[in-house]
Scaffold this motif. Structure first.
Motif, PDB file in Angstrom:
ATOM      1  N   PRO A 233     118.040  55.684  10.378  1.00  0.00           N
ATOM      2  CA  PRO A 233     118.011  57.123  10.705  1.00  0.00           C
ATOM      3  C   PRO A 233     117.415  57.355  12.093  1.00  0.00           C
ATOM      4  O   PRO A 233     116.778  56.471  12.670  1.00  0.00           O
ATOM      5  CB  PRO A 233     117.115  57.712   9.608  1.00  0.00           C
ATOM      6  CG  PRO A 233     116.229  56.586   9.201  1.00  0.00           C
ATOM      7  CD  PRO A 233     117.051  55.335   9.338  1.00  0.00           C
ATOM      8  N   VAL A 234     117.601  58.550  12.618  1.00  0.00           N
ATOM      9  CA  VAL A 234     117.058  58.869  13.941  1.00  0.00           C
ATOM     10  C   VAL A 234     115.541  59.073  13.878  1.00  0.00           C
ATOM     11  O   VAL A 234     114.840  58.992  14.886  1.00  0.00           O
ATOM     12  CB  VAL A 234     117.738  60.119  14.539  1.00  0.00           C
ATOM     13  CG1 VAL A 234     119.214  59.847  14.789  1.00  0.00           C
ATOM     14  CG2 VAL A 234     117.549  61.337  13.626  1.00  0.00           C
TER      15      VAL A 234
ATOM     16  N   SER B  48     114.528  61.611   8.471  1.00  0.00           N
ATOM     17  CA  SER B  48     115.790  62.285   8.807  1.00  0.00           C
ATOM     18  C   SER B  48     116.950  61.756   7.975  1.00  0.00           C
ATOM     19  O   SER B  48     116.978  60.592   7.575  1.00  0.00           O
ATOM     20  CB  SER B  48     116.097  62.089  10.295  1.00  0.00           C
ATOM     21  OG  SER B  48     117.360  62.645  10.619  1.00  0.00           O
ATOM     22  N   PHE B  49     117.927  62.633   7.718  1.00  0.00           N
ATOM     23  CA  PHE B  49     119.172  62.222   7.075  1.00  0.00           C
ATOM     24  C   PHE B  49     120.252  61.900   8.110  1.00  0.00           C
ATOM     25  O   PHE B  49     121.337  61.455   7.760  1.00  0.00           O
ATOM     26  CB  PHE B  49     119.671  63.335   6.133  1.00  0.00           C
ATOM     27  CG  PHE B  49     118.785  63.539   4.935  1.00  0.00           C
ATOM     28  CD1 PHE B  49     118.791  62.631   3.886  1.00  0.00           C
ATOM     29  CD2 PHE B  49     117.949  64.635   4.850  1.00  0.00           C
ATOM     30  CE1 PHE B  49     117.976  62.812   2.771  1.00  0.00           C
ATOM     31  CE2 PHE B  49     117.136  64.827   3.744  1.00  0.00           C
ATOM     32  CZ  PHE B  49     117.141  63.918   2.703  1.00  0.00           C
ATOM     33  N   GLU B  50     119.943  62.148   9.366  1.00  0.00           N
ATOM     34  CA  GLU B  50     120.890  61.835  10.436  1.00  0.00           C
ATOM     35  C   GLU B  50     120.703  60.392  10.875  1.00  0.00           C
ATOM     36  O   GLU B  50     119.574  59.929  11.068  1.00  0.00           O
ATOM     37  CB  GLU B  50     120.673  62.776  11.624  1.00  0.00           C
ATOM     38  CG  GLU B  50     121.636  62.551  12.771  1.00  0.00           C
ATOM     39  CD  GLU B  50     121.348  63.457  13.957  1.00  0.00           C
ATOM     40  OE1 GLU B  50     122.008  63.258  15.004  1.00  0.00           O
ATOM     41  OE2 GLU B  50     120.479  64.331  13.839  1.00  0.00           O
ATOM     42  N   SER B  51     121.805  59.657  11.033  1.00  0.00           N
ATOM     43  CA  SER B  51     121.732  58.240  11.367  1.00  0.00           C
ATOM     44  C   SER B  51     121.941  58.009  12.860  1.00  0.00           C
ATOM     45  O   SER B  51     122.565  58.819  13.551  1.00  0.00           O
ATOM     46  CB  SER B  51     122.799  57.456  10.597  1.00  0.00           C
ATOM     47  OG  SER B  51     122.653  57.633   9.206  1.00  0.00           O
ATOM     48  N   ARG B  52     121.405  56.894  13.339  1.00  0.00           N
ATOM     49  CA  ARG B  52     121.676  56.497  14.724  1.00  0.00           C
ATOM     50  C   ARG B  52     123.177  56.255  14.918  1.00  0.00           C
ATOM     51  O   ARG B  52     123.721  56.571  15.963  1.00  0.00           O
ATOM     52  CB  ARG B  52     120.882  55.226  15.069  1.00  0.00           C
ATOM     53  CG  ARG B  52     119.377  55.468  15.211  1.00  0.00           C
ATOM     54  CD  ARG B  52     118.596  54.188  15.463  1.00  0.00           C
ATOM     55  NE  ARG B  52     117.176  54.497  15.668  1.00  0.00           N
ATOM     56  CZ  ARG B  52     116.218  53.581  15.760  1.00  0.00           C
ATOM     57  NH1 ARG B  52     116.524  52.282  15.663  1.00  0.00           N
ATOM     58  NH2 ARG B  52     114.966  53.953  15.945  1.00  0.00           N
ATOM     59  N   LYS B  53     123.804  55.677  13.917  1.00  0.00           N
ATOM     60  CA  LYS B  53     125.264  55.518  13.914  1.00  0.00           C
ATOM     61  C   LYS B  53     125.684  55.322  12.458  1.00  0.00           C
ATOM     62  O   LYS B  53     125.486  54.243  11.893  1.00  0.00           O
ATOM     63  CB  LYS B  53     125.693  54.316  14.766  1.00  0.00           C
ATOM     64  CG  LYS B  53     127.215  54.095  14.807  1.00  0.00           C
ATOM     65  CD  LYS B  53     127.542  52.929  15.723  1.00  0.00           C
ATOM     66  CE  LYS B  53     128.990  52.490  15.655  1.00  0.00           C
ATOM     67  NZ  LYS B  53     129.978  53.510  15.963  1.00  0.00           N
ATOM     68  N   ALA B  54     126.223  56.355  11.851  1.00  0.00           N
ATOM     69  CA  ALA B  54     126.631  56.272  10.448  1.00  0.00           C
ATOM     70  C   ALA B  54     127.772  55.274  10.295  1.00  0.00           C
ATOM     71  O   ALA B  54     128.503  54.967  11.247  1.00  0.00           O
ATOM     72  CB  ALA B  54     127.053  57.646   9.949  1.00  0.00           C
TER      73      ALA B  54
ATOM     74  N   SER C  57     128.299  60.224   2.940  1.00  0.00           N
ATOM     75  CA  SER C  57     127.721  60.627   4.222  1.00  0.00           C
ATOM     76  C   SER C  57     127.680  59.482   5.230  1.00  0.00           C
ATOM     77  O   SER C  57     127.377  59.696   6.405  1.00  0.00           O
ATOM     78  CB  SER C  57     126.295  61.156   4.013  1.00  0.00           C
ATOM     79  OG  SER C  57     125.437  60.110   3.599  1.00  0.00           O
TER      80      SER C  57
ATOM     81  N   PHE D 144     125.594  56.890   5.267  1.00  0.00           N
ATOM     82  CA  PHE D 144     124.274  56.354   5.637  1.00  0.00           C
ATOM     83  C   PHE D 144     123.987  55.009   4.982  1.00  0.00           C
ATOM     84  O   PHE D 144     123.130  54.256   5.446  1.00  0.00           O
ATOM     85  CB  PHE D 144     123.162  57.368   5.306  1.00  0.00           C
ATOM     86  CG  PHE D 144     122.610  57.268   3.909  1.00  0.00           C
ATOM     87  CD1 PHE D 144     121.439  56.556   3.654  1.00  0.00           C
ATOM     88  CD2 PHE D 144     123.252  57.888   2.844  1.00  0.00           C
ATOM     89  CE1 PHE D 144     120.932  56.471   2.363  1.00  0.00           C
ATOM     90  CE2 PHE D 144     122.733  57.809   1.562  1.00  0.00           C
ATOM     91  CZ  PHE D 144     121.576  57.094   1.307  1.00  0.00           C
TER      92      PHE D 144
END
Length: 341
Positions: A280-281, A285-291, A319, A321
């Motif tokens: 994750p970033v 976080s639920f946002e990934s560096r690169k999903a 998603s 992840f």
């Protein structure tokens, strides 16, 4: 018995003994913990306790915490209420210290070493000393000093009154409950044991579980180019919680943004399958560096193996992840392909 021994003044004899002094009356989490911690040191193990605000009695104590209006390590006086007191823990922490933080700052490394039955030069001690301040002591310091956790212009949606400082406070007699000094002193010892027990339990967890996980993550991070020449994939041969450690170690090692790992490979907790997870970033976080690739998301088993060209696939989360494969080699192939897509 010699004449000098029989005629020795009681106050002088008391000064020769180890006595911890703190204030009487209503007690708080900080001095309850400070007293407990002091008794974990070699110097104050088994020390007596005097709870009073009488300066003459406090003067007979070997060490005084949370009362007396003096902070002086040489004199073993550790109060934080006096005008002009601004002491902080340092090491990136800026919260004003309470008596708990003061005692921990000066005695914490020895206490941790004593509890772990090692020496203060053990490389684990510094890491655990900082970790326990961040996760346990700092909040006690802040609450005792009236430091809000968040800005107060927005009201909280709910209150938390189950923290250790609140639980210690609830052990005091109610305002309309009669209690003599002996009863309150007994309740103080109960409060000290409560917060002290939580401190030692937390230390044991960090030493026995958290720190070994950190070692696994550090080894994987340092050896990541063995998994893939780009250094973008970390391979863990054993399962361990890794997110918090990865971000801390990246900061400690000053890993450049372009060199940070993108995917992590590890066996699942049952050991029957392997996971590929996008970093994750940020830790929460639920946002990934690169999903993982969009074309794979939501697919399972043979359908996913066909879409990716990798045998043994189990799933890719909708998603992107995280995903799974039956083998380490399969999970590693998924990660390497995902880097290119």
């Amino acid at each position: 018995m010699s004449t000098s021994e029989t005629t020795e003044h009681p106050a002088k004899r008391q000064k020769m003994e180890k006595v911890i002094g703190t204030h009487n009356g209503t007690f708080h989490c900080d001095e309850a913990l400070a007293v407990y911690l002091l008794r974990l040191t070699q110097e104050y193990a088994g020390a007596d306790l005097k709870r009073t605000r009488d300066p003459a009695v406090l003067d007979t104590c070997t060490i005084v915490v949370d009362v007396g209006g003096v902070y002086d390590e040489a004199k073993q006086r550790f109060d934080h209420h006096q005008r002009g007191f601004t002491e902080i823990f340092g090491h990136g922490f800026n919260t004003k210290l309470s008596s708990a933080g003061l005692v921990y700052k000066h005695f914490g490394k020895e206490i941790i070493a004593n509890l772990l039955k090692t020496t203060v030069d053990d490389p684990r001690i510094e890491v655990l000393w900082l970790k326990l301040y961040r996760e346990f002591i700092e909040a006690i310091d802040a609450i005792d000093n009236g430091i809000n956790q968040y800005p107060t212009d927005v009201p909280p949606k709910y209150r938390i009154r189950t923290d250790v400082s609140a639980r210690v406070g609830h052990l005091n007699p109610a305002w309309n409950q009669k209690a003599d000094a002996q009863t309150v002193d007994s309740l103080f010892l109960k409060a000290s044991a409560l917060v002290g027990g939580e401190f030692t339990d937390r230390l044991q967890y960090y030493a026995d579980a958290w720190l070994p996980a950190r070692d696994i993550v550090a080894a994987g991070l340092n050896a990541r180019k063995n998994a893939d020449s780009t250094g973008k994939i970390i391979l863990f041969e054993a399962y361990a919680p890794w997110k918090e450690h990865l971000f801390e170690l990246e900061a400690d090692l000053a890993v450049a943004e372009a060199e940070k790992p993108i995917y992590v490979i590890y066996p699942d907790e049952t050991g029957g399958q392997w996971r590929v997870q996008a970093v994750p970033v940020a830790p929460e976080s639920f946002e990934s560096r690169k999903a993982l690739p969009e074309a794979w998301r939501g697919l399972r088993d043979d359908e996913l193996s066909k879409a990716s060209g990798v045998d043994g696939c189990v799933f890719i989360h909708a998603s992107g992840f995280i995903g799974g494969n039956k083998t380490k080699e399969g999970a590693l192939k998924l990660a390497k392909l995902a880097l290119e897509l």
